[in-house]
Structure formats: C-alpha cells, structure tokens
Design a protein around this motif. Structure first.
Motif, short mmCIF file in Angstrom:
data_model
loop_
_atom_site.label_atom_id
_atom_site.label_comp_id
_atom_site.label_asym_id
_atom_site.label_seq_id
_atom_site.Cartn_x
_atom_site.Cartn_y
_atom_site.Cartn_z
N GLY B 3 35.87 32.22 49.51
CA GLY B 3 36.14 33.88 49.89
C GLY B 3 36.71 34.46 49.18
O GLY B 3 37.67 35.90 48.92
N ALA B 4 38.16 33.55 49.13
CA ALA B 4 39.53 34.34 47.96
C ALA B 4 39.78 34.85 46.54
O ALA B 4 38.45 34.60 45.91
N MET B 5 40.54 34.89 46.37
CA MET B 5 40.65 36.76 45.79
C MET B 5 40.64 35.36 44.08
O MET B 5 42.03 34.77 44.13
N ALA B 6 40.67 35.68 42.84
CA ALA B 6 40.12 34.76 42.05
C ALA B 6 40.99 35.42 40.63
O ALA B 6 41.59 36.86 40.40
N ALA B 7 42.03 35.15 40.40
CA ALA B 7 43.20 35.62 39.20
C ALA B 7 43.28 35.37 37.99
O ALA B 7 43.17 33.54 38.04
N ALA B 8 42.87 35.56 36.86
CA ALA B 8 42.84 35.15 35.63
C ALA B 8 44.61 35.41 34.91
O ALA B 8 45.40 36.50 34.79
N ILE B 9 45.20 33.94 34.29
CA ILE B 9 46.22 33.50 33.97
C ILE B 9 45.77 33.18 32.09
O ILE B 9 44.49 32.49 32.70
N SER B 10 46.14 32.84 31.79
CA SER B 10 46.92 32.24 30.46
C SER B 10 47.64 30.35 31.42
O SER B 10 48.54 30.27 31.96
N CYS B 11 46.92 29.62 30.07
CA CYS B 11 47.55 27.95 30.01
C CYS B 11 48.64 28.20 29.41
O CYS B 11 48.09 28.57 27.79
N PRO B 12 49.46 28.07 29.82
CA PRO B 12 51.25 27.89 29.28
C PRO B 12 50.49 26.48 27.62
O PRO B 12 51.41 26.34 26.54
N GLN B 13 49.76 25.86 28.57
CA GLN B 13 49.59 24.41 26.93
C GLN B 13 49.26 24.74 25.78
O GLN B 13 49.78 24.53 25.14
N PRO B 17 42.79 31.31 29.09
CA PRO B 17 42.67 32.22 30.51
C PRO B 17 41.95 31.31 30.89
O PRO B 17 41.35 30.36 30.42
N PHE B 18 42.66 30.43 32.40
CA PHE B 18 41.75 30.56 33.51
C PHE B 18 42.07 31.21 34.13
O PHE B 18 42.53 32.20 34.68
N SER B 19 41.03 30.75 35.73
CA SER B 19 41.29 31.29 36.38
C SER B 19 41.87 30.68 37.94
O SER B 19 41.60 29.65 37.99
N PHE B 20 42.36 32.12 39.24
CA PHE B 20 43.15 31.04 39.61
C PHE B 20 42.96 31.94 41.37
O PHE B 20 42.70 33.20 41.28
N ARG B 21 42.67 30.72 42.08
CA ARG B 21 42.56 31.81 43.27
C ARG B 21 43.72 31.69 44.24
O ARG B 21 44.33 31.03 44.35
N ALA B 161 39.82 44.01 51.81
CA ALA B 161 39.29 44.03 50.21
C ALA B 161 39.45 43.42 49.50
O ALA B 161 38.91 43.24 48.30
N GLY B 162 40.41 42.54 49.83
CA GLY B 162 41.21 41.51 48.48
C GLY B 162 40.44 40.49 48.98
O GLY B 162 40.70 39.58 47.74
N ALA B 163 39.46 40.25 49.98
CA ALA B 163 38.46 38.90 49.83
C ALA B 163 36.99 38.55 48.70
O ALA B 163 36.72 37.32 48.25
N VAL B 164 37.19 39.83 48.67
CA VAL B 164 35.81 39.53 46.80
C VAL B 164 36.35 40.25 45.45
O VAL B 164 35.69 40.33 45.01
N LEU B 165 37.42 40.88 45.09
CA LEU B 165 38.23 41.67 43.80
C LEU B 165 38.84 39.97 43.29
O LEU B 165 39.83 39.10 43.83
N PRO B 166 38.92 40.52 42.11
CA PRO B 166 39.53 39.91 41.03
C PRO B 166 40.84 40.18 40.64
O PRO B 166 40.68 41.68 41.12
N LEU B 167 41.83 39.31 41.24
CA LEU B 167 43.05 39.46 41.20
C LEU B 167 43.77 39.15 39.62
O LEU B 167 43.06 37.96 38.76
N ARG B 168 45.00 39.16 39.72
CA ARG B 168 45.60 39.03 38.17
C ARG B 168 47.24 39.42 37.94
O ARG B 168 47.66 39.50 39.48
N GLY B 169 48.08 38.41 37.27
CA GLY B 169 48.69 37.54 37.55
C GLY B 169 50.00 38.94 37.32
O GLY B 169 49.94 40.16 36.53
#
Lengths: 208, 325
Positions: B3-13, B17-21, B161-169
């Motif tokens: 149920g953790a929040m996922a964040a969209a960040i980009s790969c430096p390699q 974009p990849f998602s990160f919880r 609120a945080g359990a279901v919402l997408p996060l961003r860096g």
C-alpha cells in the motif's frame, strides 16, 4: 548521480568491476554477482564490506551479523562461552569453539516473515553458538541483506535477553544491571535448506 | 509495502521514468535494468503529493461547505473570493521496526469460590500478589508527524491519505513556481524521539503498576513528504474569512465564516412598551424609567445618537463568527 531534483538517485554499479549490482527494495548491502565483492552505501557512495560464507550445503544462504559480545549482570561478567551457557541455562550443542572464547551473538541480516521470527532465529543461533568457519566460495542465492551493523547492534540486546531464562528476566534488578557490549560485527552467510516457509540446517540440526 | 506510495523519478543511466515506493530504499529501472538507490539530502528523500484540486475546484469546495454548514444563504452569496494560494506542508514519515523488551509489574487477581451456609456458590475476586512480566517487543512501525507547526492549517497527519496517492520526487524550484513551499522546522532527532515515544505508548498495556523498557527503532527509513493545501481568503464587508482546503480530497481543514443573522425585536419593543406604560401611569415614573434605560445604555453600549439609533432601528444582528477545524 541525478541531482536535478531534491532527490538523489544513485545507480548501483560495482566500483570494482563496473557490473550492475542487483538490489531488492530494502537491501542495504549489495553483492556483485560477477566479482563477489560486497558494497554498502555510506553517505551516498559505495564502501566495501567483508562478507564471509560459512561452509555447508543448502539452497539458500541466510546472512547473519555475528557480534562477539560481553555482558555484565548483577551476577557478574559474562565474557566466555561457558559463562554465557551458564547465564542462559543451556547445554553445549555442537562445536561452538573453545569454552574460553568470547560468545557470539547472531543477528539475522535478512528479512523474516515477521519481526518475532527474526528474534527467534537470532535466539536459536545464539543459544547454539555454532562455530562459523568462513570458506572461499562464490556467493549464490544469498537472501537480501536488509539490516546494517547498527541495526544488528540495536537488535542485539533483545535477542540476547531472549536467550536468558525467564526467571532471571522477571527480576527488575537483573534487567537494571544488564549491560551488553557488542564487539565489531562480521557479516557471514550460513547455508540452509528451504522447505516451504522454513529453513533447515542439517549440520546444526536446526530449524528456523 | 503493497500500500506504500509510489513516486515517479527518472533513471540517471537511461533517463527513463521509474516508479519508487516511499518507505523502500531501492528501485529497478524498467528500461535499462539498473538497480537504483534513492536518497536525498543527508540520506533523507523528499517527496511531494500532487494536488488534485485546482483553484476553482477549491473555491467551489469552500462554497459547498458554507452552504451545508448553517451559514445564511444570503451571507454565502455576499462572501467575495479575494485570493487563493497553494501551500505545500512538510510531514515526516518514519518507517522501521520496533524491537526491544519491556518489564512490567502488575496486580494479579485471584478468584475464589465460596459456599455459604445455604449452599449457594459465589465467586469472589481478591487482589493477588504483584506479578512481574517480561515481554519481547518486535513489530513493524509506521509514524508520521508534521515537520512544522501546521496548527494554522488544521492538518495533523497524512498517514491515511498517503497510503494510496502517487508521490513525486521533490523539486523545490518547480514547486515554488506553483505555490509556497514550507521548509521542515522539526529536526531528525526530534522526530526520532517522538517516534520512539509513540512506539513505547503503543506497546504499553493498561493496568500496569511499574514499567521499564528497552525499546529501539531499527531499520529506519525516513522521508519528508510535502502535502498540498489551498489557503483561500473570502471577504464579507470589511471582514476577512480564511479557509484551508485539502488540495487532494477537497476536505475543509480549517475555516472561519460569518454567523447567521437573527432578527431582534424583543429588546427595543420591550423598552418602548415599558417606557410608554410607565409614562401613562405617572409622568415621574416614566421619567424614572427613561433615566434607568439611559443609565443602562450608557453603562453597556454608550449614549451616542448612533448607538441609540442602532438599538431601536437595527432590527437584525449577526451572530459570532463560526470556526471549523
């Protein structure tokens, strides 16, 4: 390292051979599958870690932090395996090395189904005091390493108290005088046979 | 962790974009297959939650709230929207394991079965000797706490609120273009102390006479999550009415709005009746009643012509402002 946003993304590449390190979501120590080196991220950069492998047969290697320790209680200082056995009221099982050597605390470095399972695994191995003789081998099928040495030190006291007899632990005077001093930790993998949710070690006749 | 929040960040390699919880340490780039460790300043990653409501939607949420909160419909219509500001409020998130022990002393209860002379059995509970108990504590731990004094915003926690919402860096420069970004004031050590106190409270049972513990938090993962809220200002006449709207779900977190108007006929009518009645009985009594009324007015409201006119002719009065949150 990407620093465009206020978040740092560090690609996990082996500083030794340049290969990609494989990492689970919660791993803190990463093993390079090609050159067998072991790395831990400290302040954003990889630092080398020694990872030892105990001999034996098994389809999965469970990593443990092995911390030599000394304990002081109101009954006196515990600095040998024999004194530790007397504290826990346990009998010597297997080859735990010299009775005069420092006892070792075994703290799991990998996740278990629940935190109480984690304590139980550490307790059983600490009570057994198995002699771990590292052998040179290629690391394969190592369970994820999710606890740092600092975490092992934090968990150490409760694992050690879990080995002590219930009658002693119920005494507040005993707990108040209980002082645990862990030494420098060694990270070591021990091979186990996986059978469903449980792990077996035939040599130690042990089930986790 | 599901149920953790996922964040969209980009790969430096590879830049994909990849998602990160949130609450995890590493992620895998789905494009190039590189394992990536996600961190932040001093090892603490910062994220933010994207707002789901724009300004007109936040205004509409505030007006709907006014309509259902007992505010006079006439007053709702007279409320004028002045301005709205998007604010990002920082919260600490600490995940980990609580491990340790606790020693407790508590009273035991002894039940005794007594038989009286008629042969009737009854059970009596007596206070038994004190018993000492040692317990091992080991459980997952999830703690969230505001990183600054956000009492003005009416928001206390974001765990649900945080359990279901997408996060961003977190990208301060980008966010500051959109609104006000509040910096965390509370330090890491204070959060750790609060988290430890919360962990101790959680594992403390009732009915204990004495307790000692050695509880610690292991494998901690800290993050700062900025939560969006809209701070709106309405005016009615010369008064300002602030409203804080949750920019994720439209909930009104804190608001002040004008109270209803009420018609006040009783007090002026009563005064007039008493004066007229006293005057018809006897002029001296009427004069006395008039002086008594003027004395009361002088003591309570003043004796200016405007006050007197207001007392007799302002037949509607507004109740006190209503606060919410």
């Amino acid at each position: 390292m990407d620093r465009t946003a206020d978040i740092r993304v560090i690609p996990l590449l082996c500083p030794e051979c340049g290969n990609r390190l494989s990492a689970g979501e919660d791993d803190v120590i990463f093993v390079c599958a090609s050159c067998a080196s072991c790395w831990e991220l400290t302040e954003g950069s990889p630092a080398r870690r020694e990872l030892h492998h105990a001999g034996g047969v098994g389809d999965v290697r469970l990593p443990f932090w092995i911390l030599p320790f000394q304990v002081t209680t109101r009954e006196g200082a515990v600095g040998t395996r024999a004194a530790f056995r007397s504290l826990t009221g346990s009998l010597p099982v297997g080859d735990g090395g010299s009775d005069n050597g420092l006892p070792n605390l075994f703290v799991p470095a990998c996740p278990f189904p629940s935190p109480p399972h984690l304590i139980r695994a550490g307790r059983i191995l600490t009570l057994r005091q198995p002699a771990v003789a590292p052998i040179p081998c290629l690391p394969e099928r190592i369970a994820p390493i999710v606890f740092r040495e600092e975490d092992a030190r934090n968990m150490g006291e409760v694992i050690l108290l879990a080995t002590v007899t219930e009658a002693r632990k119920k005494s507040f005077a005993f707990l108040e005088s209980f002082s645990f001093r862990p030494g420098k930790g060694m990270l070591c993998t021990i091979p186990f046979e996986r059978k469903g949710p449980k792990f077996y070690h035939a040599g130690m006749n042990l089930e986790l | 962790m599901n149920g953790a929040m996922a964040a969209a960040i980009s790969c430096p390699q590879c830049g994909s974009p990849f998602s990160f919880r949130e609450g995890t340490r590493n992620a895998l780039c789905p494009s190039c297959g590189t394992s990536l460790a996600v961190s932040g300043e001093a090892g603490i990653p910062r994220f933010y939650l994207e707002e789901r409501l724009d300004l007109p939607q936040a205004r509409s949420a505030a007006r709907k709230f006014f309509a259902v909160s007992g505010v006079d419909t006439g007053l709702v219509e007279s409320l004028r929207f002045e301005k709205g500001k998007l604010c990002f409020l920082p919260f600490w998130s600490l995940k980990g394991l609580t491990v340790g022990w606790q020693w407790m002393e508590r009273e035991s209860v002894v039940r005794e079965e007594l038989v009286d002379e008629n042969g009737t059995k009854r059970t009596v509970e007596r206070r038994g000797p004190r018993e000492q108990v040692f317990e091992t504590v080991a459980s997952p731990f999830d703690f969230s706490s505001p990183a600054f004094d956000c009492s003005a915003f009416g928001l206390r926690g974001i765990a649900l609120a945080g359990a279901v919402l997408p996060l961003r860096g977190m990208d301060n420069a980008e966010l500051e273009r959109r609104g006000t970004v509040y910096d965390p004031v509370k330090g890491v050590d204070q959060v750790r102390r609060e988290a430890l106190a919360a962990a101790r409270d959680r594992s403390r049972p009732d009915g204990v006479l004495r307790i000692r513990d050695g509880i610690r938090i292991c494998a901690e993962r800290l993050a700062i999550i900025s939560y969006p809220v809209w701070r709106l200002t309405f005016t009615a006449g010369e008064r300002m009415y602030p409203v804080v709207v949750d920019a994720v779900n439209g909930r009104i977190l804190k608001a002040r709005f004008p109270g209803c108007r009420e018609i006040r006929l009783f007090a002026p009518m009563l005064v007039i009746l008493v004066l007229v009645y006293a005057w018809t009985l006897q002029r001296a009594l009427g004069g006395l009643a008039l002086f008594a009324f003027l004395g009361w007015m002088y003591a309570s409201r003043g004796l200016s012509p405007a006050t007197l006119a207001g007392f007799f002719f302002r037949l509607t009065e507004r109740r006190e402002d209503i606060s919410h949150g």
